[in-house]
Design a protein around this motif. Structure first.
Motif, PDB file in Angstrom:
ATOM      1  N   PHE A 252       6.198  -6.559   4.518  1.00  0.00           N
ATOM      2  CA  PHE A 252       5.282  -5.686   5.248  1.00  0.00           C
ATOM      3  C   PHE A 252       5.360  -4.255   4.715  1.00  0.00           C
ATOM      4  O   PHE A 252       4.330  -3.602   4.490  1.00  0.00           O
ATOM      5  CB  PHE A 252       5.619  -5.711   6.738  1.00  0.00           C
ATOM      6  CG  PHE A 252       4.767  -4.794   7.577  1.00  0.00           C
ATOM      7  CD1 PHE A 252       3.492  -5.164   7.957  1.00  0.00           C
ATOM      8  CD2 PHE A 252       5.250  -3.557   7.979  1.00  0.00           C
ATOM      9  CE1 PHE A 252       2.704  -4.316   8.725  1.00  0.00           C
ATOM     10  CE2 PHE A 252       4.471  -2.706   8.741  1.00  0.00           C
ATOM     11  CZ  PHE A 252       3.194  -3.088   9.116  1.00  0.00           C
TER      12      PHE A 252
ATOM     13  N   ARG B 138      -3.815  -5.044   9.377  1.00  0.00           N
ATOM     14  CA  ARG B 138      -3.111  -5.536   8.189  1.00  0.00           C
ATOM     15  C   ARG B 138      -2.246  -6.752   8.496  1.00  0.00           C
ATOM     16  O   ARG B 138      -2.106  -7.644   7.660  1.00  0.00           O
ATOM     17  CB  ARG B 138      -2.301  -4.395   7.580  1.00  0.00           C
ATOM     18  CG  ARG B 138      -3.181  -3.497   6.732  1.00  0.00           C
ATOM     19  CD  ARG B 138      -2.734  -2.057   6.638  1.00  0.00           C
ATOM     20  NE  ARG B 138      -3.723  -1.309   5.861  1.00  0.00           N
ATOM     21  CZ  ARG B 138      -4.858  -0.834   6.369  1.00  0.00           C
ATOM     22  NH1 ARG B 138      -5.137  -1.021   7.650  1.00  0.00           N
ATOM     23  NH2 ARG B 138      -5.720  -0.187   5.610  1.00  0.00           N
ATOM     24  N   LEU B 139      -1.699  -6.807   9.678  1.00  0.00           N
ATOM     25  CA  LEU B 139      -0.939  -7.996  10.063  1.00  0.00           C
ATOM     26  C   LEU B 139      -1.857  -9.206  10.222  1.00  0.00           C
ATOM     27  O   LEU B 139      -1.493 -10.328   9.841  1.00  0.00           O
ATOM     28  CB  LEU B 139      -0.185  -7.734  11.366  1.00  0.00           C
ATOM     29  CG  LEU B 139       1.082  -6.878  11.248  1.00  0.00           C
ATOM     30  CD1 LEU B 139       1.591  -6.498  12.633  1.00  0.00           C
ATOM     31  CD2 LEU B 139       2.168  -7.615  10.472  1.00  0.00           C
TER      32      LEU B 139
ATOM     33  N   ASP C  28      -2.385 -10.453   6.852  1.00  0.00           N
ATOM     34  CA  ASP C  28      -1.198 -11.129   6.323  1.00  0.00           C
ATOM     35  C   ASP C  28      -1.035 -12.528   6.910  1.00  0.00           C
ATOM     36  O   ASP C  28      -0.626 -13.458   6.213  1.00  0.00           O
ATOM     37  CB  ASP C  28       0.061 -10.307   6.624  1.00  0.00           C
ATOM     38  CG  ASP C  28       0.136  -9.031   5.802  1.00  0.00           C
ATOM     39  OD1 ASP C  28      -0.509  -8.966   4.747  1.00  0.00           O
ATOM     40  OD2 ASP C  28       0.835  -8.092   6.230  1.00  0.00           O
TER      41      ASP C  28
ATOM     42  N   HIS D  93       2.172  -2.361   2.751  1.00  0.00           N
ATOM     43  CA  HIS D  93       1.382  -1.452   3.578  1.00  0.00           C
ATOM     44  C   HIS D  93       1.977  -0.059   3.773  1.00  0.00           C
ATOM     45  O   HIS D  93       1.409   0.741   4.519  1.00  0.00           O
ATOM     46  CB  HIS D  93       1.164  -2.091   4.956  1.00  0.00           C
ATOM     47  CG  HIS D  93       0.659  -3.499   4.894  1.00  0.00           C
ATOM     48  ND1 HIS D  93      -0.488  -3.855   4.214  1.00  0.00           N
ATOM     49  CD2 HIS D  93       1.165  -4.659   5.420  1.00  0.00           C
ATOM     50  CE1 HIS D  93      -0.686  -5.162   4.332  1.00  0.00           C
ATOM     51  NE2 HIS D  93       0.301  -5.667   5.049  1.00  0.00           N
TER      52      HIS D  93
END
Length: 321
Positions: A20, A141-142, A145, A24
């Motif tokens: 992570f 963004r998670l 992912d 990011h």
């Protein structure tokens, strides 16, 4: 959806804190506070948690699998607590085996709390972003992912704002059609292998890192789209709006000559508008795909040319010839 082999769906159950941070950190403005331990800890939910209730001692439904974000309210509450109680409340959160902590608004944890985090091998990061901005950006963004993904055989282009994936049997002219679209101002996203990831209810297409920007043209070989057509001719990703299947005319049982039939192509549970285009020697397939993309753009705006013509035809028939 046309009959074809079903692509294998790839799902992500967790990512490490290190992954992570590496992916990011720049966009989210993250920097490491303290030592670089605990980067192998797992983030198992694509969401962010603010541990305000946990700091007050309420741990029912505590989302321990999520990144824990400390904003102004959490820090102000901790500051009002006596020293022993502050460390104890913070320790009880760390005891839940959380993946990591992010402190927003450029603030920092006190030395006593940093010592507790170090004791539990929990990495602590800081960001200058305001809390809500970080929450929104990190959640997006998670979701990217953790989103399920598939890899499909085809070509993906951005044609005047419409993301078009061209599929068909090997040798049907997918790459050649994509080249024709590039010459009409389209941008290449992927050739041969298209990765599709479900993010926020949309399918986002990308290319494998190794082949991004490259195309294979039968009889010529590998070409670099950016070198031939300029940097504006490639895009790193694009939302999928339309699937075009190239088929030999003989393989089509029936051709919708008016365009009244609404066909869809199902990918990861999403139903994408779908057009089947007959291919034949000498036919300008790229031009047909361009028209299909422009028609799809109009349909997204609420205008359907086929419906308009059909209504005129019905009105004419109702009035007599």
């Amino acid at each position: 959806m046309p009959p074809m082999s079903t692509p294998r769906v790839k799902t992500i159950a967790s990512i490490t804190v290190g992954e992570f941070f590496e992916r990011h950190a720049e966009v989210l403005g993250l920097s490491l506070h303290g030592e670089s331990h605990g980067f192998d800890r797992l983030i198992s939910e694509p969401a962010i948690n603010r541990p305000g209730l946990a700091l007050a001692g309420f741990f029912s439904y505590f989302a321990r699998k999520r990144i824990q974000v400390f904003g102004n309210s959490e820090l102000a509450y901790l500051k009002k607590l006596p020293d022993p109680m502050r460390a104890d409340r913070f320790r009880r959160i760390c005891d839940r085996d959380i993946p990591c902590i992010v402190v927003a608004r450029g603030a920092t944890l006190g030395d006593d709390l940093m010592a507790v985090a170090k004791e539990h091998h929990i990495p602590v990061f800081g960001t200058s972003q305001v809390t809500m901005k970080f929450l929104n950006a990190a959640t997006i963004r998670l979701e990217h992912d953790f989103g399920p993904s598939v890899t499909m055989h085809g070509c993906m282009v951005d044609m005047r704002g419409i993301g078009v994936m061209i599929v068909g049997k090997s040798g049907s002219g997918k790459s050649e059609t994509a080249v024709g679209l590039l010459e009409r101002g389209a941008a290449l996203v992927a050739d041969d292998m298209v990765r599709l990831k479900l993010v926020g209810g949309e399918l986002i297409a990308t290319a494998p890192d190794l082949s991004r920007g490259y195309m294979e043209i039968r009889g010529i070989g590998i070409i670099n789209a950016a070198n031939l057509y300029g940097l504006a001719s490639i895009r790193p990703d694009k939302r999928l709006d339309l699937v075009v299947t190239l088929k030999p005319h003989a393989d089509l049982n029936e051709v919708d000559r008016l365009g009244l039939q609404t066909k869809t192509f199902e990918i990861l549970g999403q139903h994408i508008p779908h057009v089947e285009i007959p291919v034949a020697p000498g036919r300008d397939t790229a031009r047909m795909v361009t028209i299909a993309a422009l028609d799809q753009q109009l349909r997204r705006l609420g205008y359907n040319m086929a419906d308009e013509f059909n209504q005129k035809l019905l009105n004419h028939m109702a009035g007599g010839f």
